[in-house]
Design a protein around this motif. Structure first.
Motif, mmCIF file in Angstrom:
data_model
loop_
_atom_site.group_PDB
_atom_site.id
_atom_site.type_symbol
_atom_site.label_atom_id
_atom_site.label_comp_id
_atom_site.label_asym_id
_atom_site.label_seq_id
_atom_site.Cartn_x
_atom_site.Cartn_y
_atom_site.Cartn_z
ATOM 1 N N LEU A 224 0.868 -1.183 0.000
ATOM 2 C CA LEU A 224 0.000 0.000 0.000
ATOM 3 C C LEU A 224 0.903 1.230 0.000
ATOM 4 O O LEU A 224 1.684 1.437 0.930
ATOM 5 N N THR A 225 0.793 2.046 -1.028
ATOM 6 C CA THR A 225 1.622 3.243 -1.160
ATOM 7 C C THR A 225 0.723 4.465 -1.270
ATOM 8 O O THR A 225 -0.204 4.499 -2.084
ATOM 9 N N ILE A 226 1.000 5.464 -0.443
ATOM 10 C CA ILE A 226 0.186 6.676 -0.385
ATOM 11 C C ILE A 226 1.113 7.873 -0.518
ATOM 12 O O ILE A 226 2.111 7.987 0.202
ATOM 13 N N GLY A 227 0.796 8.771 -1.415
ATOM 14 C CA GLY A 227 1.612 9.958 -1.596
ATOM 15 C C GLY A 227 0.753 11.188 -1.776
ATOM 16 O O GLY A 227 -0.400 11.111 -2.195
ATOM 17 N N GLY A 228 1.316 12.331 -1.457
ATOM 18 C CA GLY A 228 0.611 13.586 -1.660
ATOM 19 C C GLY A 228 0.518 14.400 -0.391
ATOM 20 O O GLY A 228 1.342 14.285 0.529
ATOM 21 N N ASP A 229 -0.528 15.190 -0.319
ATOM 22 C CA ASP A 229 -0.710 16.147 0.777
ATOM 23 C C ASP A 229 -1.336 15.428 1.966
ATOM 24 O O ASP A 229 -2.533 15.551 2.242
ATOM 25 N N ILE A 230 -0.511 14.674 2.668
ATOM 26 C CA ILE A 230 -0.996 13.832 3.758
ATOM 27 C C ILE A 230 -0.365 14.242 5.077
ATOM 28 O O ILE A 230 0.745 14.772 5.125
ATOM 29 N N ASP A 231 -1.099 13.963 6.154
ATOM 30 C CA ASP A 231 -0.560 14.030 7.502
ATOM 31 C C ASP A 231 -0.072 12.621 7.845
ATOM 32 O O ASP A 231 -0.873 11.674 7.887
ATOM 33 N N ILE A 232 1.210 12.465 8.074
ATOM 34 C CA ILE A 232 1.794 11.133 8.236
ATOM 35 C C ILE A 232 1.172 10.381 9.413
ATOM 36 O O ILE A 232 0.759 9.210 9.280
ATOM 37 N N ASP A 233 1.058 11.013 10.562
ATOM 38 C CA ASP A 233 0.534 10.321 11.737
ATOM 39 C C ASP A 233 -0.929 9.928 11.533
ATOM 40 O O ASP A 233 -1.327 8.809 11.884
ATOM 41 N N GLN A 234 -1.738 10.842 10.999
ATOM 42 C CA GLN A 234 -3.151 10.521 10.772
ATOM 43 C C GLN A 234 -3.297 9.407 9.750
ATOM 44 O O GLN A 234 -4.125 8.503 9.900
ATOM 45 N N THR A 235 -2.475 9.453 8.709
ATOM 46 C CA THR A 235 -2.544 8.413 7.688
ATOM 47 C C THR A 235 -2.185 7.048 8.264
ATOM 48 O O THR A 235 -2.837 6.038 7.967
ATOM 49 N N LYS A 236 -1.159 7.012 9.112
ATOM 50 C CA LYS A 236 -0.802 5.744 9.756
ATOM 51 C C LYS A 236 -1.953 5.204 10.595
ATOM 52 O O LYS A 236 -2.226 3.985 10.587
ATOM 53 N N ALA A 237 -2.642 6.085 11.305
ATOM 54 C CA ALA A 237 -3.758 5.659 12.148
ATOM 55 C C ALA A 237 -4.877 5.078 11.293
ATOM 56 O O ALA A 237 -5.477 4.051 11.648
ATOM 57 N N TRP A 238 -5.196 5.728 10.176
ATOM 58 C CA TRP A 238 -6.251 5.213 9.299
ATOM 59 C C TRP A 238 -5.845 3.883 8.678
ATOM 60 O O TRP A 238 -6.675 2.964 8.560
ATOM 61 N N VAL A 239 -4.592 3.752 8.256
ATOM 62 C CA VAL A 239 -4.130 2.495 7.668
ATOM 63 C C VAL A 239 -4.271 1.360 8.675
ATOM 64 O O VAL A 239 -4.750 0.264 8.353
ATOM 65 N N GLU A 240 -3.879 1.604 9.902
ATOM 66 C CA GLU A 240 -3.998 0.578 10.938
ATOM 67 C C GLU A 240 -5.457 0.226 11.181
ATOM 68 O O GLU A 240 -5.819 -0.954 11.329
#
Length: 935
Positions: A224-240
């Motif tokens: 799973l690869t995500i790029g762009g205008d993201i908040d790293i911590d929030q994105t990690k939480a959603w992925v989990e």
């Protein structure tokens, strides 16, 4: 799509990153790469995050390490089939809802399958990231409860239609399939096509497909690869949250590398509905990322990589071929070294003679060796293509996913630069000696029907009959139940929509009345320039249609100072491009360069623009190639449909009734003096505009473009149109393509030209529910419900002075009549009943959120500026459009539909097997006219 097709494509798709170009003020040892965070969930899912805040969008890619190489003999096409099934809904996502949600968000989405992997991707405004993660996780963990026999049968029809459209109904469509069958032994993972055989697709059932999914689509076999205008911590939480509970699938081991060898050459002949005989030699080589891959790529570039290559000199310049190229496509398990040529039947129709020319070229290369410019060109192209690859988040995400999937290392940018920079002349000669010289190959001749005497005169190789084993009952693969800590049935909320504004641009003039618009952006050290001269093909004399196109092609050839080969070599060593073309309403000059090389690139532009040589030899070569290409185009059903449509709508007295490149007759009428006269009269800035986008300030741009001030202005007029044909009612125009397995259908009429905020803009809004997106009425009916086509649509297309309204697609030949009837019925019902409230809300959402994706790359910014110039718009037009979308009512939409949808007045153009189709089409109750689109 297969990952690599020769060096040029390999470099374009594998080298991405964030860089400062090398130069006088740059650190020559700086490493180039993509900043990323990589980690793994407990279930084995590898996650890669790349933050790029330059645009308010995100790109999400899920790559599964499963392609057609994981299939078994007799069950080909499963991986590609599953690419389709993964869009058909899951336990918590309704059928077609995935497409609908991404479209409504203003995003883009798709999936691709090749031999080695399948991927699914979406680009959306940043506020929709959580929703996309919910969608992707649901089809990873909860697909099978939604798989039904009905969906399975529907997508089986869709895949068969896709194969018919892309392979069976296309000239040379079986080229790759036949080569693979001969090159690889039976049972080799690359011996069957990715799209599969129709008989294999017919053989399997829904339980077979479910078992395939359970075996290969677990999180431990995915990236799973995500790029762009993201908040790293929030994105990690959603992925989990969304992916963490999905259990591991069965363990997956990498397949062994399986390059092949041949004990003797294998000669194949394929009869096809083509005009140009075709020859391809294919040598087996290594596998992707083998130490010899890079030197083999360099060898391919030297032999057949454009105007500087030996193949181009010996085969194209000589007039023996219309096209010749060499490439080294590589896949995970094996690579192929391919030499191909489309013969010019007027000069060298016999492929046996052309085959001898191939070997003479090898002998010349052995004598010539590798020259310093060869390696310099390759290494400069790597630097330039690396930098240009930085312009898109999607490109960076895709390459991170590729690196992780196939090399266990996301960022391969510097490694690829290093391995190509390390290639020496000795390496290139070594791999030539080892893999090519005197080695056996698969030699494929494709000849026109009943002309097998043109093939290479060698004993023919017979592809062995497929030995299909008896299959055991489907083995059940156990799945662990998924336990969520949240209600997965609830669609995640959207975040706050990003505020998107049009790019800031500056405006000035290079010379009187020639506007120059520019955008200065430092995201990548690149510059793109376009000079547009209005008129283009519209300036052609009717009996010499194609003159503007031929003149543009000649501008790409020699100058009075240098030959075309010398110019191509100079541009390659700069990593730059200068290209002239003529299409539609314009002659356009496109220039691309990395910033540090822009001055030298513009010097070449000025040389080409002001000092064309117009050599007789260049002209004769281009004319012959173009004439042969026109004859080949007449074997393509879509080209025939396009040709018929223009001729029927605009009539023989108008230039717009013919292709940009002209017809065989009109192109034959053109002489070199006509080209010189066209250049003298119309290559001037009287109706010019200029756009420049990239890492360049206004003051420097104006200074570098100062030589254009010497460009003399000579006014000219664009001819008015003659009267267009008038018809009292719609007719059926039938273009014969004997034996066609599909029919190309266009239901069409003339309509209004483009406007930004008037009737045309509202017409496009009106058409959106009818046929303007994947979930439109026409496509859902004909593709998803009926299974008649791979895709169908309707659209308004308008330019500065003309426009059309059309609907259609490529349909199964036996269902041609029903397909046309369904299109007409959908039009009539939409006109009668109007847009629904749900469709109106969907339309407004899709149109108002998509602007986050509109200006990401320099190319997108340049398109926006050219649009402003061509249609003389103020940049505030997008705000006016937004106000129209937000305020438009169902009543307004319905009034537009009633006024513009007139199915009874629309012509129906059909390209297919006329003998079988004419009785079908008679049921439409319209006059049927046999139309010859080849003249």
């Amino acid at each position: 799509m297969i990952r690599t097709i020769g060096l040029v494509v390999l470099v374009a798709v594998t080298l991405v990153g964030c860089s400062t170009p090398k130069g006088n003020n740059a650190d020559e040892t700086q490493q180039i790469g993509i900043e990323h965070t990589r980690y793994q969930l407990d279930n084995g899912l590898t996650v890669i995050l790349h933050q790029d805040t330059s645009d308010p969008l995100v790109h999400i890619d899920v790559t599964y390490h499963v392609g057609s190489s994981r299939e078994v003999v007799g069950r080909s096409g499963f991986a590609h089939f599953f690419e389709h099934m993964m869009f058909q809904g899951s336990q918590h996502v309704a059928d077609e809802q995935h497409f609908a949600m991404i479209t409504e968000a203003g995003g883009d989405m798709n999936g691709t399958t090749n031999s080695d992997r399948t991927n699914y991707y979406q680009t959306v405004p940043r506020n929709h990231l959580e929703k996309v993660l919910w969608l992707e996780s649901d089809r990873m963990g909860f697909l099978l409860p939604a798989v039904t026999v009905e969906k399975f049968e529907n997508q089986r029809d869709t895949v068969k239609n896709e194969r018919a459209q892309r392979v069976d109904n296309q000239p040379y469509g079986l080229r790759s399939e036949r080569t693979s069958e001969a090159l690889y032994p039976a049972g080799h993972p690359y011996s069957w096509p990715v799209i599969g055989y129709v008989e294999d697709l017919e053989r399997v059932g829904v339980d077979d497909l479910k078992a395939f999914f359970k075996r290969w689509y677990g999180p431990n076999n995915a990236v799973l690869t995500i790029g762009g205008d993201i908040d790293i911590d929030q994105t990690k939480a959603w992925v989990e949250q969304y992916f963490g509970p999905i259990p591991r699938g069965p363990e997956v081991e990498d397949l062994p590398k399986t390059p092949v060898t041949l004990t003797e050459s294998r000669y194949l002949t394929l009869e096809d509905n083509v005009h140009l005989p075709f020859l391809q030699m294919t040598f087996p080589t290594v596998h992707a990322r083998h130490p010899d891959e890079a030197p083999l790529d360099v060898l391919a570039d030297i032999l057949g990589g454009g105007k500087t290559s030996i193949f181009y000199k010996n085969l194209v310049v000589s007039g023996r071929t219309v096209q010749a190229a060499v490439s080294h496509p590589c896949r995970e398990l094996a690579c192929e070294f391919q030499l191909l040529a489309l013969a010019n039947p007027g000069v060298e129709p016999n492929l046996n003679d052309l085959y001898e020319r191939f070997h003479q070229t090898f002998a010349e290369f052995e004598q010539r060796g590798v020259q310093p410019d060869d390696l310099e060109r390759v290494k400069m192209s790597i630097e330039a293509r690396t930098i240009f690859s930085l312009q898109s988040v999607a490109s960076k995400v895709s390459m991170l996913a590729y690196g992780q999937t196939f090399a266990g290392e996301p960022d391969l940018v510097q490694a690829d630069i290093d391995r190509y920079n390390a290639v020496t002349a000795e390496d290139v000669m070594r791999v030539y000696e080892k893999y090519i010289k005197n080695n056996p190959a698969v030699v494929l001749s494709i000849v026109p029907m009943q002309q097998t005497q043109l093939a290479v005169a060698k004993p023919q190789y017979e592809i062995p009959a497929r030995d299909i084993p008896a299959f055991d009952a489907v083995q059940e693969v156990a799945q662990t139940p998924i336990e969520d800590s949240f209600d997965r049935s609830q669609i995640p909320p959207e975040g706050k929509p990003p505020v998107v504004s049009v790019p800031d641009f500056w405006q000035t003039q290079v010379l009187d009345n020639v506007p120059l618009l520019g955008v200065t952006t430092s995201e990548t050290p690149t510059v793109s320039l376009s000079i547009s001269l209005e008129g283009g093909p519209l300036l052609d004399p009717i009996d010499k249609a194609g003159l503007a196109s031929m003149t543009a092609m000649m501008m790409n050839e020699s100058t009075t100072q240098r030959s075309n080969v010398e110019l191509a070599n100079a541009l390659s060593k700069l990593g730059s491009s200068v290209q002239f073309s003529a299409s539609g309403r314009f002659t356009t000059i496109y220039v691309s360069s990395i910033s540090k090389n822009l001055p030298a690139t513009l010097d070449i532009l000025y040389e080409k623009l002001f000092s064309p040589a117009f050599l007789e030899a260049d002209f004769n070569q281009l004319k012959q190639r173009s004439l042969q290409a026109i004859q080949q185009q007449m074997k393509n059903p879509n080209a025939l449909a396009s040709r018929a449509q223009s001729a029927i709508l605009y009539g023989p007295e108008n230039r717009v009734s013919m292709p940009d490149g002209g017809t065989y007759t009109t192109l034959s009428n053109i002489q070199l003096d006509d080209v010189k006269a066209f250049y003298a009269q119309f290559y001037n800035p009287a109706k010019a505009n200029i756009v420049i986008v990239g890492d360049i300030e206004q003051s420097l741009a104006v200074r570098l473009l100062a030589p254009l001030k010497e460009w003399a202005v000579a006014n000219y007029e664009i001819p008015a149109y003659a009267a267009f044909p008038e018809h009292n009612e719609g007719k059926v125009f039938l273009v014969d393509k004997p034996g066609a397995v599909q029919s190309v259908v266009s239901v069409v009429r003339r309509s209004m030209p483009y406007d930004a905020t008037g009737e045309y803009f509202r017409a496009r809004l009106m058409n959106f529910p009818l046929g303007g997106h994947f979930n439109s009425r026409i496509n859902l009916n004909l593709r998803e419900d009926k299974g008649y086509t791979y895709g169908a649509n309707s659209y308004f297309s308008g330019g500065k002075t003309l426009g059309i309204f059309a609907a259609g697609g490529d349909f199964n030949a036996p269902n041609t009549l029903e397909s046309i009837q369904e299109i007409l019925r959908e039009m009539s019902e939409y006109k009668r009943d109007g847009i629904t409230a749900q469709e109106l809300a969907f339309l407004k959402s899709a149109y108002t959120q998509g602007d986050a994706l509109d200006y990401e790359t320099p190319a997108a910014k340049a398109r926006f500026l050219r649009h402003l110039l061509v249609y003389e718009l103020d940049k505030s037009f997008s705000e006016e459009q937004l106000a129209i979308i937000q305020g438009i009512t169902a009543e307004e939409i319905n009034l537009v539909a009633k006024a513009l949808i007139q199915p009874q007045d629309m012509h129906i153009i059909v390209v297919g097997d006329a003998t079988s189709l004419e009785p079908q089409l008679a049921e439409l109750g319209r006059e049927i006219i046999r139309f010859n689109a080849s003249e």
